[in-house]
Scaffold this active site. Sequence first.
Site, short mmCIF file in Angstrom:
data_model
loop_
_atom_site.label_atom_id
_atom_site.label_comp_id
_atom_site.label_asym_id
_atom_site.label_seq_id
_atom_site.Cartn_x
_atom_site.Cartn_y
_atom_site.Cartn_z
N LYS A 162 37.36 63.04 -10.74
CA LYS A 162 36.01 62.69 -10.31
C LYS A 162 35.72 63.42 -9.00
CE LYS A 162 34.32 58.49 -10.87
NZ LYS A 162 33.27 58.61 -11.89
N CYS A 163 35.41 64.70 -9.12
CA CYS A 163 35.12 65.53 -7.96
C CYS A 163 33.64 65.41 -7.59
CB CYS A 163 35.43 67.00 -8.25
SG CYS A 163 37.13 67.32 -8.75
#
Length: 319
Positions: A162-163
């Site tokens: 989850k960048c």
Amino acid sequence: MTQPSSEPVIYLRGRFVPDSEASLSVRTHAFLYGTAVFEGIKAYWAPERETMFIFRAEEHFRRLVQSCRILRLKAPLDIRRMVELSAEIVVRNGCREDTYLRPIVYKADRRIGPILEIPDTVDDFCLFTAPMSAYLDTHKGLHVCVSSWRRIDDNMIPARAKCNGAYVNTALIKTDAALAGFDDAIALSDDGHVAEGSAMNLFLVRDGRLVTPAVSNNILEGITRATVIELARKELGIPVESRQVDRTELYVAEEMFLCGTATEVAAVTRIDHRAIGDGTVGPITRAIQDLFDQAIHGRLPDYMHWLTPAGTPVLSSQD
């Protein structure tokens, strides 16, 4: 016991500070290049127990640490401590309604240049809360479209992590769908197979079975997705297939729903101006919605290990 603050607090740079004092420099590396990872976690008010339950906190922070590894970030705190801080901030902020928690590990350097790791790199952790009911209407049928934007590939910016910067992809998908009058959109992978919604996983019902795109199809390995699979198999006896899904399968599905931390379980009844099944919320979707609602509010004894009571975190395993 910690008393609720008059102003919401945020955990930043190792301490709780008032919301109005929580700020970062515009030179922060994460702001300049999106070099941060995050989680979305929900806490729910359980009126029968007069407490807030944080849903699957340990699993979320384990995934946060995995995202850190992919992006060459070093989480300053271990999983146990991050769970404890989550419970504490819910208490400090006096939360007594459905609440969203956003923990972030970010590159705090003030330097120019996108390289991820150099000597003396500074990584930090912050955490805040916000009231949040369902991200989408979980009971009325949603009308979605297939997006013209493709889901980012694992060899580009991995959806498994989850960048923060990767959510530009999500923003483009969701915004274009909204401007076209749809509730949300389904993204395809670069090879044209179904990936997920703009920021949530996808399930179809076909021949009485649940079908969901495989984790190798550039999707987030969703915690709500895993929850749905377990509840469907154990509580409803419904077989679940995790596999490659073709676009046209969306049009012939008997039921469809999206799921995620913010979304919870949201029924889809139309896609690309075509009805899904008979155009109403189907029985399997409703059964899963009901089970999920019971689980998050502590009404299913067999799944209490998924819940962390705010203020007294209990983990099922060590970091």
